[in-house]
Design a protein around this motif. Sequence first.
Motif, PDB file in Angstrom:
ATOM      1  N   GLU A 186      42.861  73.205  21.688  1.00  0.00           N
ATOM      2  CA  GLU A 186      41.991  73.295  20.954  1.00  0.00           C
ATOM      3  C   GLU A 186      40.776  72.827  21.553  1.00  0.00           C
ATOM      4  O   GLU A 186      40.852  72.797  22.938  1.00  0.00           O
ATOM      5  CB  GLU A 186      42.580  72.199  19.950  1.00  0.00           C
ATOM      6  N   GLY A 188      37.524  71.050  22.538  1.00  0.00           N
ATOM      7  CA  GLY A 188      37.518  69.298  22.554  1.00  0.00           C
ATOM      8  C   GLY A 188      35.864  68.886  23.368  1.00  0.00           C
ATOM      9  O   GLY A 188      35.142  70.030  22.832  1.00  0.00           O
ATOM     10  N   ILE A 193      41.736  71.518  25.002  1.00  0.00           N
ATOM     11  CA  ILE A 193      42.482  70.415  24.836  1.00  0.00           C
ATOM     12  C   ILE A 193      43.886  71.278  24.805  1.00  0.00           C
ATOM     13  O   ILE A 193      43.766  71.756  24.349  1.00  0.00           O
ATOM     14  CB  ILE A 193      42.451  69.524  23.699  1.00  0.00           C
ATOM     15  N   PRO A 194      44.897  71.610  26.064  1.00  0.00           N
ATOM     16  CA  PRO A 194      44.482  70.744  27.427  1.00  0.00           C
ATOM     17  C   PRO A 194      43.605  71.666  28.224  1.00  0.00           C
ATOM     18  O   PRO A 194      43.538  73.176  27.860  1.00  0.00           O
ATOM     19  CB  PRO A 194      45.877  70.586  27.745  1.00  0.00           C
TER      20      PRO A 194
ATOM     21  N   GLU B 144      33.403  69.977  33.384  1.00  0.00           N
ATOM     22  CA  GLU B 144      35.154  68.662  33.328  1.00  0.00           C
ATOM     23  C   GLU B 144      35.104  69.469  34.659  1.00  0.00           C
ATOM     24  O   GLU B 144      34.490  71.022  35.133  1.00  0.00           O
ATOM     25  CB  GLU B 144      34.925  69.077  31.946  1.00  0.00           C
ATOM     26  N   GLU B 150      44.102  65.027  31.649  1.00  0.00           N
ATOM     27  CA  GLU B 150      43.346  63.997  31.270  1.00  0.00           C
ATOM     28  C   GLU B 150      44.044  63.697  30.281  1.00  0.00           C
ATOM     29  O   GLU B 150      44.794  63.676  30.131  1.00  0.00           O
ATOM     30  CB  GLU B 150      41.249  64.224  31.032  1.00  0.00           C
ATOM     31  N   PRO B 151      44.021  61.491  30.138  1.00  0.00           N
ATOM     32  CA  PRO B 151      44.811  60.885  29.056  1.00  0.00           C
ATOM     33  C   PRO B 151      45.752  61.852  27.328  1.00  0.00           C
ATOM     34  O   PRO B 151      45.910  62.073  27.511  1.00  0.00           O
ATOM     35  CB  PRO B 151      44.198  60.193  29.196  1.00  0.00           C
ATOM     36  N   GLU B 152      43.837  62.735  27.474  1.00  0.00           N
ATOM     37  CA  GLU B 152      43.791  63.870  25.943  1.00  0.00           C
ATOM     38  C   GLU B 152      44.436  65.038  25.871  1.00  0.00           C
ATOM     39  O   GLU B 152      45.438  64.896  25.324  1.00  0.00           O
ATOM     40  CB  GLU B 152      42.854  63.503  25.199  1.00  0.00           C
ATOM     41  N   ASP B 153      44.667  65.298  26.911  1.00  0.00           N
ATOM     42  CA  ASP B 153      44.929  66.604  27.675  1.00  0.00           C
ATOM     43  C   ASP B 153      46.570  65.776  27.099  1.00  0.00           C
ATOM     44  O   ASP B 153      47.748  66.560  26.288  1.00  0.00           O
ATOM     45  CB  ASP B 153      45.314  67.167  29.340  1.00  0.00           C
ATOM     46  N   GLU B 155      48.203  63.044  25.887  1.00  0.00           N
ATOM     47  CA  GLU B 155      49.176  63.630  24.618  1.00  0.00           C
ATOM     48  C   GLU B 155      48.769  64.685  23.848  1.00  0.00           C
ATOM     49  O   GLU B 155      49.950  64.672  23.047  1.00  0.00           O
ATOM     50  CB  GLU B 155      47.300  62.839  24.193  1.00  0.00           C
ATOM     51  N   TRP B 156      47.563  65.520  23.590  1.00  0.00           N
ATOM     52  CA  TRP B 156      48.157  66.503  22.795  1.00  0.00           C
ATOM     53  C   TRP B 156      49.265  66.800  23.439  1.00  0.00           C
ATOM     54  O   TRP B 156      50.188  67.917  23.089  1.00  0.00           O
ATOM     55  CB  TRP B 156      47.307  67.360  23.782  1.00  0.00           C
ATOM     56  N   LYS B 159      52.212  65.929  22.480  1.00  0.00           N
ATOM     57  CA  LYS B 159      52.336  66.080  20.144  1.00  0.00           C
ATOM     58  C   LYS B 159      52.471  67.340  20.462  1.00  0.00           C
ATOM     59  O   LYS B 159      54.474  67.710  19.224  1.00  0.00           O
ATOM     60  CB  LYS B 159      50.877  66.389  20.262  1.00  0.00           C
TER      61      LYS B 159
END
Lengths: 252, 184
Positions: A186, A188, A193-194, B144, B150-153, B155-156, B159
């Motif tokens: 996705e 970001g 992400i990721p 980046e 990273e934490p959001e990665d 999390e994804w 999921k």
Amino acid sequence: MALAQNISTVDDGLKSELGKKGIVVTTLNELYNWGRRSSIWPMQFGLACCAIEMIATACARYDIARFGAELFRASPRQSDLMIVAGTVTKKMAPNVVRLYNQMAEPKYVITMGACAIAGGPFIDGVNVLRGIDRYIPVDVHLPGCPPRPEALLYGLMELQKKIDGQTIETTEWYQKGLKREFPIPEYGPKGLIPKFNPEIWNPREEDHRRERYGQPILIGKKTKAPNLDAPPAAPRPVPAPAATAPTSPAAS
Amino acid sequence: MKIEEFKTLLELKLPGIAFKQVRDSLLVENPSDLPKVAFFLKNSDLEIDYLSSVTGSDYLDYLESVYHLYSTTKKTGLITLRVRVKRDAPNVPSLVPIYRSAEFQEREAYDMYGIIYEGHPDLRRLFMWEGFEGFPMRKDYIQEDSEWLEPEDLEWLEKHQVPVTEEMKERAKTPRIIKKDAGE
């Protein structure tokens, strides 16, 4: 249940002799792979300049039709091979992954050129994905910038070798529980992400470029902007012509 | 026409607008005067009818918006105009009402440098996607680290039920951006 390997035990010389008499000896596996490797249909899409070489490969001079791969299909549902030809930008990457997911099994991927492999000369760009193998599995990496048409044909031949080595009993796409759909990244706030799918790809342990990542260009005493108001620097003085060369014997 | 002659001509025709010669280009000292200058260039005898490009550039102390203009009828050009704005308030009047070709170019400069063109009919990002933060061509943009989850990665990935090793989870906890003090 263990399956017997379906490998031809007929001697190659005997096979050739029989062939001269009009008798064909083969195995189902060989026939199956011969059919598959001689009709690889690539997907018709290109991302950057490598696509021009891909087009050249498809034209009469290099003639990819000799390998049976001339039918570039405009739909992922009908294609066997995805040639990722060119720089994959972060904006394009989700679409490439989606196209891969939409392809029917068996499916193969060739990354064509340095950009599709690892980002190429644009590796430090904010908008460039550092290789499509972060999100989808790749069968043949084809280096070059761009690779010449001969190189693409060579890559195709390597893929044919790989296809020849597969057997019907053990092929993944006839097994239960095959998962060859990969989650689509996705957009970001800073990038995708990721950043990569650890199932497929992982960063190298040692990376000499690591220090450069995530560093801002500092605004301070060290960095100086060019001063436009100052007159432009004087052109470099032209070196004075060398002293007259010693007279040649012909002139004297 | 030489840039010096051009400057004197503009100063004569447009009194009250300050110009300054910067190398081969003309700096409009006050950004709010820019539409007046552009309107004059287009509608006077000069017939400068073609705006070839609008770009931004980052000079650390200020941002610049640079315009390249030509005349297709008189076959004259290139005339370069510059406008300087502050980094924290980069507002420049838009030239879209005068030159339609400025529309996408100004969007690009906004996308990359964050220069806000006031009066632009549709000032959105052009190359980067909606939801992207920051302006990547500015010199203080922090890119980046694309080798570091990273934490959001995580999390994804969770999921989407992608297995992640413990080692990778540990690595994600440590911050990846090493900030240095400016002006060291």
